[in-house]
Write a protein that holds these residues in place. Structure first.
Motif, PDB file in Angstrom:
ATOM      1  N   ASP A 176       0.805  -1.220   0.000  1.00  0.00           N
ATOM      2  CA  ASP A 176       0.000   0.000   0.000  1.00  0.00           C
ATOM      3  C   ASP A 176       0.836   1.267   0.000  1.00  0.00           C
ATOM      4  N   ARG A 177       2.153   1.128  -0.212  1.00  0.00           N
ATOM      5  CA  ARG A 177       3.013   2.313  -0.174  1.00  0.00           C
ATOM      6  C   ARG A 177       4.318   2.078  -0.922  1.00  0.00           C
ATOM      7  N   LEU A 200       2.345   9.597   3.035  1.00  0.00           N
ATOM      8  CA  LEU A 200       2.219   8.985   4.356  1.00  0.00           C
ATOM      9  C   LEU A 200       3.308   9.445   5.315  1.00  0.00           C
ATOM     10  N   THR A 260       7.282   8.773   1.494  1.00  0.00           N
ATOM     11  CA  THR A 260       6.533   7.518   1.495  1.00  0.00           C
ATOM     12  C   THR A 260       5.166   7.814   0.908  1.00  0.00           C
ATOM     13  N   ARG A 314       1.415   6.925  -0.771  1.00  0.00           N
ATOM     14  CA  ARG A 314       0.282   6.009  -0.736  1.00  0.00           C
ATOM     15  C   ARG A 314       0.102   5.354  -2.100  1.00  0.00           C
TER      16      ARG A 314
END
Length: 367
Positions: free
Chosen positions: A72-73, A131, A170, A172
């Motif tokens: 997810d990242r 993130l 970071t 998403r």
């Protein structure tokens, strides 16, 4: 040294090309000790000298590369282009939720100004979809996020590099579709274009105003990622792979490069308008223009979107981005005339509560 705008030229006293975040921090400390301005630079896609300085130019090209990709990242250096990010994530069936129309701009650069895309009506800006960040603040390397050093996190997203230098992010990620359906919807005018954008349920929306023999024409683009019917009024559709859709500007850019238009000055005027006043400002601006005021490689873009929680991006609610992306082509309006038109556009926008977008080309007000 020039930026993409090609209008302002500045010669830096020193260019530093750090190969690591620690080297970037050392450069920031050294510039501060010498009392010199330091300006971070990615690919220099500003249009009025925003990425230029007579002090220390911190070239972040050495901080390029995607370090890791998770479910997810992804973690990418500030100098990484969005093209490189997508190349690393798409084989895993993942994509950043918001991509810029032109992929050859950097992660650090667009996060520093906000970063809009056709999916911003759903996901907000690129800065909203970060993130965590690795940032140099006062010469020290820190990690920040919504939960750790949130003051720094909020200051550098959309902060134009004034409150810290982003060295890594970071990002998403969301599942990427395999194929998309691009739907073109002709519109009567600016109000109709904005209505279509607001009423559609497509994952990606955008709009353009184009010159024609009959005058200016308005059209909306609604791109469906999954199942769904084309919006009412759709005149044509095109099915594409997601990769081809994300890189849809590449053929146009290659043509502009071949014609020499990509290297010409780009006096871009970009304003963020409050929704209720947007149609009137857009309509009156376009009505007063000719194709020569836009240039051969120019384009007018209209996007209804939302910013999300990015405190440094002071912008009206129910936001509409209106960009007159001019190119000073031979035989068209001069750079000076285009800059004056951008100044008039900003004045018109501010009169209704709008603001400028930070990478535009607008001279200071006179008088």
């Amino acid at each position: 040294m020039r930026d993409f705008g090609g209008i302002v030229e500045r010669s830096p006293a020193r260019v530093v090309r750090p190969a690591s975040a620690r080297e970037a921090a050392a450069a920031v400390r050294e510039a501060a000790a010498q009392g010199m301005e330091l300006v971070p630079r990615g690919l220099g896609h500003s249009t009025y000298g925003q990425s230029l300085t007579a002090g220390v130019s911190l070239d972040l090209g050495g901080l390029a590369g995607v370090r890791e990709v998770g479910p997810d990242r992804a973690v990418a250096g500030a100098g990484t282009s969005w093209r490189a990010v997508l190349a690393a994530t798409l084989p895993l069936g993942l994509t950043p939720p918001v991509l810029t129309d032109h992929l050859d701009v950097t992660v650090g650069g667009t996060i520093s100004v906000g970063g809009f895309g056709g999916a911003s009506h759903r996901y907000g800006t690129q800065a909203e979809n970060v993130l965590a960040l690795e940032v140099v603040v006062d010469g020290e390397l820190v990690t920040c996020s919504p939960d750790v050093r949130s003051d720094v996190f909020d200051a550098v997203r959309g902060g134009l590099g004034r409150h810290g230098v982003i060295t890594a992010a970071t990002l998403r990620l969301v599942p990427a579709p395999r194929r998309v359906l691009s739907c073109t919807v002709p519109c009567r005018d600016a109000a109709d274009l904005l209505r279509v954008q607001r009423e559609t349920t497509a994952e990606h929306i955008s709009g353009q105003v184009k010159p024609s023999e009959a005058g200016w024409t308005y059209e909306a683009k609604a791109v469906l990622y999954g199942q769904g019917e084309p919006p009412p009024g759709t005149a044509e559709t095109e099915e594409l792979s997601y990769a081809d859709f994300a890189d849809r500007m590449r053929p146009d850019v290659e043509e502009l490069i071949a014609l020499g238009e990509w290297a010409r000055p780009h006096p871009w005027g970009i304003v963020l308008l409050p929704g209720p006043a947007a149609a009137a400002v857009i309509g009156s601006t376009v009505a007063g223009m000719t194709a020569a005021d836009l240039g051969l490689g120019g384009v007018i873009v209209v996007k209804a979107l939302r910013i999300g929680h990015v405190p440094m991006l002071a912008a009206p609610d129910d936001l509409v981005v209106f960009g007159v992306l001019r190119t000073a082509s031979p035989g068209c309006a001069s750079v000076a005339e285009m800059l004056a038109a951008n100044r008039a556009l900003l004045d018109r926008a501010e009169a209704v509560g709008g603001v400028r977008y930070a990478v535009d080309a607008v001279p200071p007000a006179t008088g």
